[in-house]
Enzyme design. Structure first.
Site, PDB file in Angstrom:
ATOM      1  N   GLU A   1     -74.973 -14.871 -25.011  1.00 47.45           N
ATOM      2  CA  GLU A   1     -75.121 -13.954 -23.893  1.00 47.45           C
ATOM      3  C   GLU A   1     -74.665 -14.610 -22.598  1.00 47.45           C
ATOM      4  O   GLU A   1     -74.760 -15.822 -22.429  1.00 47.45           O
ATOM      5  CB  GLU A   1     -76.580 -13.502 -23.770  1.00 47.45           C
ATOM      6  CG  GLU A   1     -76.963 -12.583 -24.918  1.00 47.45           C
ATOM      7  CD  GLU A   1     -78.323 -11.917 -24.745  1.00 47.45           C
ATOM      8  OE1 GLU A   1     -78.462 -10.791 -25.215  1.00 47.45           O
ATOM      9  OE2 GLU A   1     -79.228 -12.517 -24.149  1.00 47.45           O
TER      10      GLU A   1
ATOM     11  N   CYS B   1     -73.813 -16.178 -14.978  1.00 48.68           N
ATOM     12  CA  CYS B   1     -74.714 -17.100 -15.661  1.00 48.68           C
ATOM     13  C   CYS B   1     -74.210 -17.214 -17.099  1.00 48.68           C
ATOM     14  O   CYS B   1     -74.229 -16.235 -17.842  1.00 48.68           O
ATOM     15  CB  CYS B   1     -76.126 -16.514 -15.600  1.00 48.68           C
ATOM     16  SG  CYS B   1     -77.337 -17.465 -16.523  1.00 48.68           S
TER      17      CYS B   1
ATOM     18  N   CYS C   1     -80.654 -22.640 -28.806  1.00 49.33           N
ATOM     19  CA  CYS C   1     -81.109 -23.844 -28.125  1.00 49.33           C
ATOM     20  C   CYS C   1     -82.154 -24.536 -28.975  1.00 49.33           C
ATOM     21  O   CYS C   1     -83.035 -23.901 -29.543  1.00 49.33           O
ATOM     22  CB  CYS C   1     -81.700 -23.514 -26.752  1.00 49.33           C
ATOM     23  SG  CYS C   1     -82.100 -24.999 -25.795  1.00 49.33           S
TER      24      CYS C   1
ATOM     25  N   CYS D   1     -88.602 -24.928 -25.485  1.00 51.27           N
ATOM     26  CA  CYS D   1     -89.531 -24.823 -24.364  1.00 51.27           C
ATOM     27  C   CYS D   1     -90.397 -23.584 -24.609  1.00 51.27           C
ATOM     28  O   CYS D   1     -89.894 -22.550 -25.034  1.00 51.27           O
ATOM     29  CB  CYS D   1     -88.773 -24.685 -23.045  1.00 51.27           C
ATOM     30  SG  CYS D   1     -87.700 -26.094 -22.697  1.00 51.27           S
TER      31      CYS D   1
ATOM     32  N   CYS E   1     -89.491 -20.049 -22.974  1.00 52.05           N
ATOM     33  CA  CYS E   1     -88.112 -19.559 -22.998  1.00 52.05           C
ATOM     34  C   CYS E   1     -87.791 -18.869 -24.320  1.00 52.05           C
ATOM     35  O   CYS E   1     -88.009 -19.418 -25.397  1.00 52.05           O
ATOM     36  CB  CYS E   1     -87.149 -20.715 -22.755  1.00 52.05           C
ATOM     37  SG  CYS E   1     -85.426 -20.197 -22.786  1.00 52.05           S
TER      38      CYS E   1
ATOM     39  N   SER F   1     -77.356 -26.618 -14.989  1.00 53.32           N
ATOM     40  CA  SER F   1     -78.816 -26.722 -15.032  1.00 53.32           C
ATOM     41  C   SER F   1     -79.228 -27.432 -16.312  1.00 53.32           C
ATOM     42  O   SER F   1     -78.783 -27.079 -17.397  1.00 53.32           O
ATOM     43  CB  SER F   1     -79.424 -25.317 -14.989  1.00 53.32           C
ATOM     44  OG  SER F   1     -80.828 -25.381 -15.117  1.00 53.32           O
TER      45      SER F   1
ATOM     46  N   HIS G   1     -90.652 -27.713 -13.838  1.00 57.02           N
ATOM     47  CA  HIS G   1     -91.687 -26.808 -14.375  1.00 57.02           C
ATOM     48  C   HIS G   1     -93.107 -27.334 -14.439  1.00 57.02           C
ATOM     49  O   HIS G   1     -94.026 -26.562 -14.706  1.00 57.02           O
ATOM     50  CB  HIS G   1     -91.291 -26.269 -15.759  1.00 57.02           C
ATOM     51  CG  HIS G   1     -89.924 -25.677 -15.806  1.00 57.02           C
ATOM     52  ND1 HIS G   1     -89.372 -24.978 -14.748  1.00 57.02           N
ATOM     53  CD2 HIS G   1     -88.970 -25.674 -16.775  1.00 57.02           C
ATOM     54  CE1 HIS G   1     -88.147 -24.577 -15.070  1.00 57.02           C
ATOM     55  NE2 HIS G   1     -87.879 -24.989 -16.279  1.00 57.02           N
TER      56      HIS G   1
ATOM     57  N   ASN H   1     -90.942 -15.109 -16.363  1.00 61.31           N
ATOM     58  CA  ASN H   1     -90.711 -13.783 -16.926  1.00 61.31           C
ATOM     59  C   ASN H   1     -91.413 -13.708 -18.264  1.00 61.31           C
ATOM     60  O   ASN H   1     -91.082 -14.447 -19.176  1.00 61.31           O
ATOM     61  CB  ASN H   1     -89.211 -13.552 -17.133  1.00 61.31           C
ATOM     62  CG  ASN H   1     -88.475 -13.414 -15.823  1.00 61.31           C
ATOM     63  OD1 ASN H   1     -88.921 -12.705 -14.933  1.00 61.31           O
ATOM     64  ND2 ASN H   1     -87.370 -14.120 -15.694  1.00 61.31           N
TER      65      ASN H   1
ATOM     66  N   CYS I   1     -84.033 -14.653 -16.319  1.00 67.19           N
ATOM     67  CA  CYS I   1     -84.133 -16.046 -16.761  1.00 67.19           C
ATOM     68  C   CYS I   1     -84.989 -16.171 -18.010  1.00 67.19           C
ATOM     69  O   CYS I   1     -86.079 -15.613 -18.080  1.00 67.19           O
ATOM     70  CB  CYS I   1     -84.797 -16.887 -15.689  1.00 67.19           C
ATOM     71  SG  CYS I   1     -83.818 -17.049 -14.230  1.00 67.19           S
TER      72      CYS I   1
HETATM   73  N1  SAH Z   1     -81.390 -25.817 -20.726  1.00 67.27           N
HETATM   74  C1  SAH Z   1     -81.037 -25.720 -19.337  1.00 67.27           C
HETATM   75  C2  SAH Z   1     -80.185 -24.513 -19.075  1.00 67.27           C
HETATM   76  C3  SAH Z   1     -80.851 -23.189 -19.327  1.00 67.27           C
HETATM   77  S1  SAH Z   1     -81.299 -22.646 -17.772  1.00 67.27           S
HETATM   78  C4  SAH Z   1     -82.281 -25.743 -18.485  1.00 67.27           C
HETATM   79  O1  SAH Z   1     -83.360 -25.581 -19.018  1.00 67.27           O
HETATM   80  O2  SAH Z   1     -82.181 -25.985 -17.299  1.00 67.27           O
HETATM   81  C5  SAH Z   1     -82.498 -21.594 -17.986  1.00 67.27           C
HETATM   82  C6  SAH Z   1     -83.272 -21.460 -16.693  1.00 67.27           C
HETATM   83  O3  SAH Z   1     -84.146 -20.374 -16.869  1.00 67.27           O
HETATM   84  C7  SAH Z   1     -84.107 -22.693 -16.507  1.00 67.27           C
HETATM   85  O4  SAH Z   1     -84.458 -23.026 -15.219  1.00 67.27           O
HETATM   86  C8  SAH Z   1     -85.298 -22.274 -17.282  1.00 67.27           C
HETATM   87  O5  SAH Z   1     -86.321 -23.067 -17.038  1.00 67.27           O
HETATM   88  C9  SAH Z   1     -85.467 -20.831 -16.824  1.00 67.27           C
HETATM   89  N2  SAH Z   1     -86.324 -20.044 -17.706  1.00 67.27           N
HETATM   90  C10 SAH Z   1     -86.463 -20.150 -19.024  1.00 67.27           C
HETATM   91  N3  SAH Z   1     -87.396 -19.288 -19.488  1.00 67.27           N
HETATM   92  C11 SAH Z   1     -87.857 -18.622 -18.421  1.00 67.27           C
HETATM   93  C12 SAH Z   1     -88.832 -17.585 -18.257  1.00 67.27           C
HETATM   94  N4  SAH Z   1     -89.513 -17.071 -19.279  1.00 67.27           N
HETATM   95  N5  SAH Z   1     -89.037 -17.115 -17.018  1.00 67.27           N
HETATM   96  C13 SAH Z   1     -88.354 -17.601 -15.976  1.00 67.27           C
HETATM   97  N6  SAH Z   1     -87.432 -18.579 -16.073  1.00 67.27           N
HETATM   98  C14 SAH Z   1     -87.188 -19.086 -17.285  1.00 67.27           C
END
Ligand code: SAH
Length: 371
Positions: free
Chosen positions: A109, A122, A129, A133, A136, A206, A231, A305, A350
């Site tokens: 995506e 983006c 991945c 996390c 995510c 990022s 985070h 989110n 995100c």
């Molecule tokens: N792996 C890299 C690139 C992905 S960026 C990284 O983690 O930085 C994805 C961005 O969206 C990151 O800042 C991540 O922390 C954020 N993100 C992931 N899940 C999210 C969620 N449920 N709500 C808001 N932001 C989120």
């Protein structure tokens, strides 16, 4: 063994033509090398390069600055590997989410986020991945594969073509699916090409802070902006939501970032997801401020989110609490911003990007009992 040897070779498919070489993702030098046997004059390479990347040509037929004969010769040997748009969802706020299908069936995506006439793309660096996390959705669905430099650049070109946008004024963020610094060679190749028509100041990588990848990036000639997903303000809580912190803990990440070469006037960005009752108190803001002391940095606060697959604990704080957190950081001297939620109604926000629809049948994500 014998059975295998006498087994007849059958194939239902007609013999295929020799695979045409994909030009997308080739650097200027590589492009010159593969085109050399075909083009008549060296400056044709530059014309093809510009047509591919600056103009976003989808087809050799569009390269009318070349002779008809050359276009036909190019088309016989090469292809322009733009991915198929498997689906496209436009949100009420103008955000547009694309699902691309790659040549092997993998899907990724990417999102176009318009803002006052400016567009930020983006894009994804991996299909899936491995980092898992807990907040995510991409991580929830599990690991996929690395994208090639061409597959990364192609996302930018395909969105540009779909939205009829010029290269000027675009921002590109590697904040889609995947961890860019676990695919550092392809990301470097993609950045090298993208920076031919987009300033490195308009590109952001990022990362969760993969230290060997950071060391690589520190040596790149045209370095994009660096954003680090933090985070949580301490080891224990960061490890709880980001398992990768056990491999590269804050205790090593922060010193590495203090050594990271920043051009004059540039700042690191720290992304900090706010999760209600987990990391959103004023004490947490103070702890975060101490953690970052001495760094040239700004903080981007991201109210988490929620998503059904993430369970019930992933709830954003109330607006007042988010504001108070931001204000506390500002009082401590930091530039702090709150990332507005975009594309929510089409799951483009995100952490909501997934390679498969939630409804995908038969896909065994972690939630379906995979180890
Ligand atoms: N792996 C890299 C690139 C992905 S960026 C990284 O983690 O930085 C994805 C961005 O969206 C990151 O800042 C991540 O922390 C954020 N993100 C992931 N899940 C999210 C969620 N449920 N709500 C808001 N932001 C989120």
């Amino acid at each position: 063994m014998i059975e295998m040897m006498i087994e007849p070779i059958t194939t239902s498919e007609a013999p295929t033509a020799p695979e045409r070489v994909d030009l997308l993702g080739l650097s200027r030098e590589r492009l010159a090398a593969v085109l050399a046997p075909v083009v008549d004059k060296p400056f044709r390479v530059k014309q093809v390069y510009q047509a591919l990347y600056e103009r976003g040509a989808r087809d050799f037929a569009e390269m009318t600055e070349l002779s008809k004969e050359l276009r036909v010769r190019l088309a016989a040997r090469f292809r322009i590997g733009l991915p198929a748009v498997a689906s496209r969802h436009e949100s009420a706020d103008g955000t547009c989410k694309y699902l691309f299908r790659l040549h092997d069936g993998a899907t990724v995506e990417a999102v176009d986020i318009p803002d006052n006439g400016r567009h930020t793309f983006c894009i994804s660096s991996q299909a899936g991945c491995a980092l898992a996390c807990t907040f995510c959705v991409t991580g929830y669905w599990g690991a996929g594969r690395n994208l090639t430099a061409g597959e990364i650049v192609a996302q930018v070109l395909a969105i540009r073509a779909d939205r009829h946008l010029p290269a000027e004024g675009l921002n590109v963020v590697f904040m889609g699916m995947g961890e860019p610094l676990l695919n550092v060679e392809s990301v470097r190749g993609a950045v090298e090409i993208l920076t031919e028509f987009i300033s490195p100041h308009r590109i952001t990588v990022s990362t969760v802070g993969i230290l060997p990848g950071l060391e690589e990036m520190a040596r790149w000639e045209r370095r994009p902006n660096l954003a680090v997903s933090l985070h949580a303000p301490d080891e224990e809580r960061r490890s709880a939501v980001m398992p990768v912190n056990r491999t590269w803990p804050l205790a090593e990440l922060l010193p590495a970032l203090r050594r990271y070469p920043l051009e004059k006037g540039r700042k690191l960005t720290f992304e900090y997801i706010l999760i209600r009752g987990f990391n959103d108190s004023l004490r947490d803001a103070d702890q975060l401020s101490r953690l970052l002391s001495g760094l040239k940095a700004k903080v981007n606060l991201i109210p988490v989110n929620p998503d059904p697959v993430l369970g019930e604990r992933m709830v954003p704080p109330d607006d007042d609490r988010i504001e108070a957190f931001k204000e506390r950081l500002r009082q401590r001297g930091w530039i702090a911003t709150i990332r507005r939620r975009r594309g929510d109604d089409v799951s483009a926000a995100c952490g909501q990007l997934r390679a498969f629809g939630r409804e995908a049948r038969g896909f065994r994500g972690k939630g379906a009992g995979q180890p």
